[in-house]
Design a protein around this motif. Structure first.
Motif, short mmCIF file in Angstrom:
data_model
loop_
_atom_site.label_atom_id
_atom_site.label_comp_id
_atom_site.label_asym_id
_atom_site.label_seq_id
_atom_site.Cartn_x
_atom_site.Cartn_y
_atom_site.Cartn_z
N LEU A 1 55.57 35.43 52.63
CA LEU A 1 55.28 36.11 53.89
C LEU A 1 56.55 36.52 54.63
N ASP A 2 57.60 35.73 54.53
CA ASP A 2 58.84 36.04 55.24
C ASP A 2 59.51 37.31 54.70
N MET A 3 59.10 37.76 53.52
CA MET A 3 59.66 38.98 52.94
C MET A 3 58.92 40.23 53.41
N ILE A 4 57.78 40.05 54.03
CA ILE A 4 56.94 41.17 54.46
C ILE A 4 57.29 41.54 55.89
N ARG A 5 57.65 42.79 56.07
CA ARG A 5 58.15 43.24 57.38
C ARG A 5 57.20 44.17 58.13
N SER A 6 56.21 44.74 57.45
CA SER A 6 55.34 45.70 58.12
C SER A 6 53.90 45.52 57.68
N LYS A 7 52.99 46.12 58.42
CA LYS A 7 51.56 46.08 58.09
C LYS A 7 51.33 46.73 56.72
N MET A 8 52.07 47.78 56.41
CA MET A 8 51.92 48.46 55.13
C MET A 8 52.36 47.54 53.97
N GLU A 9 53.46 46.83 54.15
CA GLU A 9 53.90 45.88 53.12
C GLU A 9 52.88 44.76 52.95
N TYR A 10 52.28 44.33 54.04
CA TYR A 10 51.24 43.30 53.98
C TYR A 10 50.05 43.80 53.17
N GLU A 11 49.58 45.00 53.46
CA GLU A 11 48.45 45.57 52.73
C GLU A 11 48.78 45.78 51.26
N ASP A 12 50.00 46.22 50.96
CA ASP A 12 50.43 46.39 49.56
C ASP A 12 50.45 45.05 48.83
N ALA A 13 50.91 44.01 49.52
CA ALA A 13 50.96 42.67 48.92
C ALA A 13 49.55 42.18 48.62
N LYS A 14 48.61 42.44 49.53
CA LYS A 14 47.22 42.06 49.29
C LYS A 14 46.65 42.80 48.08
N LYS A 15 46.98 44.07 47.94
CA LYS A 15 46.49 44.87 46.81
C LYS A 15 47.02 44.32 45.48
N GLU A 16 48.25 43.81 45.48
CA GLU A 16 48.82 43.23 44.27
C GLU A 16 48.05 42.00 43.81
N ILE A 17 47.48 41.27 44.75
CA ILE A 17 46.75 40.05 44.45
C ILE A 17 45.34 40.33 43.96
N MET A 18 44.76 41.41 44.38
CA MET A 18 43.35 41.68 44.10
C MET A 18 42.98 41.63 42.62
N PRO A 19 43.82 42.08 41.68
CA PRO A 19 43.41 41.95 40.27
C PRO A 19 43.17 40.51 39.83
N ILE A 20 43.90 39.56 40.39
CA ILE A 20 43.67 38.15 40.07
C ILE A 20 42.28 37.73 40.54
N LEU A 21 41.95 38.10 41.76
CA LEU A 21 40.64 37.75 42.31
C LEU A 21 39.52 38.50 41.61
N ASP A 22 39.75 39.77 41.29
CA ASP A 22 38.73 40.57 40.61
C ASP A 22 38.42 40.01 39.21
N GLU A 23 39.45 39.58 38.50
CA GLU A 23 39.25 39.00 37.17
C GLU A 23 38.45 37.70 37.26
N ALA A 24 38.79 36.87 38.22
CA ALA A 24 38.06 35.61 38.42
C ALA A 24 36.61 35.89 38.82
N GLU A 25 36.42 36.88 39.67
CA GLU A 25 35.06 37.24 40.08
C GLU A 25 34.24 37.70 38.87
N GLU A 26 34.85 38.44 37.98
CA GLU A 26 34.16 38.90 36.77
C GLU A 26 33.76 37.72 35.89
N LEU A 27 34.62 36.72 35.79
CA LEU A 27 34.30 35.53 35.00
C LEU A 27 33.13 34.75 35.61
N LEU A 28 32.97 34.87 36.91
CA LEU A 28 31.92 34.15 37.64
C LEU A 28 30.84 35.11 38.15
N LYS A 29 30.58 36.18 37.41
CA LYS A 29 29.74 37.26 37.92
C LYS A 29 28.32 36.85 38.31
#
Length: 132
Positions: free
Chosen positions: A41-69
């Motif tokens: 979090l200390d590396m994130i300086r703007s709302k846009m960087e925060y949203e981009d960081a969240k988007k990077e994480i989503m494939p991990i969550l999406d894959e797990a969701e698919e396993l637990l569909k």
């Protein structure tokens, strides 16, 4: 209906938690909360960087969701210290059980600062640690 929190870090070993939940619980008996914590979090300086960081994480969550569909799933992204964020999410979501894998680190490193150890020590709910 029980609420189960599964913290994930994107590694294959963290998927062992998903497998255990599938082995132990029928889809209609639980609600699963998937959580990924970014500790930069200390590396994130703007709302846009925060949203981009969240988007990077989503494939991990999406894959797990698919396993637990067939399960009732909610997905969460959090920024901060992993152990603290896991405990905070468990508290806010009124979680019954946290299911997570242990660290693969050896020696003193595994004894000092381990996320799993922190969660086990401070959780107010059941914590299940899944071996590899």
């Amino acid at each position: 209906m029980k609420k189960i929190l599964i913290p994930l870090d994107g590694t294959e070993r963290s998927k062992k938690s998903i497998e255990l939940v599938q082995d132990l619980y029928m889809p209609e008996s639980i609600e699963v909360i998937l959580l990924v914590v970014r500790e930069d979090l200390d590396m994130i300086r703007s709302k846009m960087e925060y949203e981009d960081a969240k988007k990077e994480i989503m494939p991990i969550l999406d894959e797990a969701e698919e396993l637990l569909k067939s399960y009732n799933i909610s997905k969460h992204v959090s920024f901060g210290r992993a152990g603290e964020e896991i405990l905070e999410t468990a508290k806010l979501e009124n979680v019954d059980i946290i299911v997570m894998t242990k660290s693969t680190r050896k020696g003193w490193v595994s004894m000092i600062g381990s996320v799993a150890m922190h969660v086990v020590k401070y959780a107010t709910c059941i914590v299940m640690i899944v071996p590899e």
